[in-house]
Design a protein around this motif. Structure first.
Motif, PDB file in Angstrom:
ATOM      1  N   THR A 190       2.508  -1.054  -3.522  1.00  0.00           N
ATOM      2  CA  THR A 190       2.812  -0.835  -4.932  1.00  0.00           C
ATOM      3  C   THR A 190       2.322   0.519  -5.417  1.00  0.00           C
ATOM      4  O   THR A 190       2.977   1.163  -6.226  1.00  0.00           O
ATOM      5  CB  THR A 190       2.171  -1.956  -5.779  1.00  0.00           C
ATOM      6  OG1 THR A 190       2.614  -3.206  -5.271  1.00  0.00           O
ATOM      7  CG2 THR A 190       2.545  -1.831  -7.223  1.00  0.00           C
ATOM      8  N   PHE A 191       1.197   0.975  -4.911  1.00  0.00           N
ATOM      9  CA  PHE A 191       0.615   2.225  -5.383  1.00  0.00           C
ATOM     10  C   PHE A 191       0.983   3.427  -4.515  1.00  0.00           C
ATOM     11  O   PHE A 191       0.418   4.503  -4.680  1.00  0.00           O
ATOM     12  CB  PHE A 191      -0.909   2.083  -5.470  1.00  0.00           C
ATOM     13  CG  PHE A 191      -1.355   0.984  -6.384  1.00  0.00           C
ATOM     14  CD1 PHE A 191      -0.980   0.972  -7.721  1.00  0.00           C
ATOM     15  CD2 PHE A 191      -2.143  -0.047  -5.917  1.00  0.00           C
ATOM     16  CE1 PHE A 191      -1.386  -0.039  -8.564  1.00  0.00           C
ATOM     17  CE2 PHE A 191      -2.553  -1.070  -6.766  1.00  0.00           C
ATOM     18  CZ  PHE A 191      -2.175  -1.060  -8.088  1.00  0.00           C
ATOM     19  N   ASP A 192       1.927   3.254  -3.585  1.00  0.00           N
ATOM     20  CA  ASP A 192       2.316   4.365  -2.713  1.00  0.00           C
ATOM     21  C   ASP A 192       2.922   5.520  -3.498  1.00  0.00           C
ATOM     22  O   ASP A 192       2.666   6.690  -3.204  1.00  0.00           O
ATOM     23  CB  ASP A 192       3.292   3.892  -1.644  1.00  0.00           C
ATOM     24  CG  ASP A 192       2.608   3.115  -0.536  1.00  0.00           C
ATOM     25  OD1 ASP A 192       1.361   3.100  -0.516  1.00  0.00           O
ATOM     26  OD2 ASP A 192       3.311   2.528   0.295  1.00  0.00           O
ATOM     27  N   THR A 193       3.741   5.214  -4.472  1.00  0.00           N
ATOM     28  CA  THR A 193       4.365   6.264  -5.268  1.00  0.00           C
ATOM     29  C   THR A 193       3.310   7.077  -6.014  1.00  0.00           C
ATOM     30  O   THR A 193       3.366   8.310  -6.046  1.00  0.00           O
ATOM     31  CB  THR A 193       5.367   5.654  -6.266  1.00  0.00           C
ATOM     32  OG1 THR A 193       6.290   4.836  -5.553  1.00  0.00           O
ATOM     33  CG2 THR A 193       6.108   6.722  -7.024  1.00  0.00           C
ATOM     34  N   LEU A 194       2.349   6.395  -6.589  1.00  0.00           N
ATOM     35  CA  LEU A 194       1.276   7.072  -7.304  1.00  0.00           C
ATOM     36  C   LEU A 194       0.439   7.932  -6.349  1.00  0.00           C
ATOM     37  O   LEU A 194       0.094   9.075  -6.656  1.00  0.00           O
ATOM     38  CB  LEU A 194       0.390   6.054  -8.023  1.00  0.00           C
ATOM     39  CG  LEU A 194      -0.783   6.601  -8.817  1.00  0.00           C
ATOM     40  CD1 LEU A 194      -0.287   7.472  -9.967  1.00  0.00           C
ATOM     41  CD2 LEU A 194      -1.635   5.461  -9.340  1.00  0.00           C
ATOM     42  N   GLY A 195       0.132   7.395  -5.174  1.00  0.00           N
ATOM     43  CA  GLY A 195      -0.632   8.148  -4.188  1.00  0.00           C
ATOM     44  C   GLY A 195       0.111   9.386  -3.713  1.00  0.00           C
ATOM     45  O   GLY A 195      -0.478  10.459  -3.533  1.00  0.00           O
ATOM     46  N   TYR A 196       1.415   9.242  -3.507  1.00  0.00           N
ATOM     47  CA  TYR A 196       2.221  10.390  -3.088  1.00  0.00           C
ATOM     48  C   TYR A 196       2.262  11.449  -4.185  1.00  0.00           C
ATOM     49  O   TYR A 196       2.115  12.645  -3.917  1.00  0.00           O
ATOM     50  CB  TYR A 196       3.631   9.927  -2.733  1.00  0.00           C
ATOM     51  CG  TYR A 196       4.542  11.040  -2.271  1.00  0.00           C
ATOM     52  CD1 TYR A 196       4.399  11.586  -0.996  1.00  0.00           C
ATOM     53  CD2 TYR A 196       5.535  11.539  -3.099  1.00  0.00           C
ATOM     54  CE1 TYR A 196       5.221  12.596  -0.566  1.00  0.00           C
ATOM     55  CE2 TYR A 196       6.367  12.559  -2.675  1.00  0.00           C
ATOM     56  CZ  TYR A 196       6.206  13.078  -1.405  1.00  0.00           C
ATOM     57  OH  TYR A 196       7.032  14.095  -0.978  1.00  0.00           O
ATOM     58  N   ALA A 197       2.430  11.012  -5.424  1.00  0.00           N
ATOM     59  CA  ALA A 197       2.474  11.963  -6.544  1.00  0.00           C
ATOM     60  C   ALA A 197       1.138  12.688  -6.700  1.00  0.00           C
ATOM     61  O   ALA A 197       1.115  13.901  -6.939  1.00  0.00           O
ATOM     62  CB  ALA A 197       2.835  11.238  -7.834  1.00  0.00           C
TER      63      ALA A 197
END
Length: 134
Positions: free
Chosen positions: A70-77
């Protein structure tokens, strides 16, 4: 017994120790003593078991959500934002490659949080019923 079961039991015992310490802290902060009337004692005990068990269940839920990606997008950003300010010598990867790399390193074995938190919640329910009946 298999190593998985022994590991699960060890993790649950550790979780129960942490929740037991949380129960002791709540009872100390609520100034629980035998001089209180019975209804107040039941209420203090219900609170003392509810708070650590709910915290353990919520941490388990957060870990489960995190391992689902779920937090992959946030981590990538955030990693891309970091690269703007601090240039990296590593090759810049696309989101798909980032997601594949993260999926390889997913952690397992957090189910003990749900098991121990659920079991620890049972006395809270019992003390809450006793409080309402008192």
């Amino acid at each position: 017994m298999s190593e998985k079961i022994i590991s699960l039991i060890q993790k649950c015992v550790g979780a129960f120790a942490v929740m037991g310490a949380g129960t002791a802290v709540v009872l100390i902060l609520r100034e629980h003593s035998s001089t209180l009337d019975q209804a107040q004692q039941y209420l203090n005990l219900a609170d003392a078991f509810t708070i650590p068990s709910v915290i353990m269940l919520m941490i388990g839920l957060l870990v489960w959500i995190s391992t689902m990606g779920t937090f992959d997008t946030l981590g990538y950003a955030l990693s891309k934002a970091k690269d703007v300010f601090i240039p990296s010598v590593y090759k810049h990867e696309q989101f798909y490659d980032y997601k594949v790399r993260k999926n390889k390193n997913r952690k397992k074995g957090y189910g003990f949080m749900f098991i121990s938190g659920g079991i620890y919640f049972i006395p809270a329910i019992i003390f809450n019923i006793l409080y309402t009946c008192a």
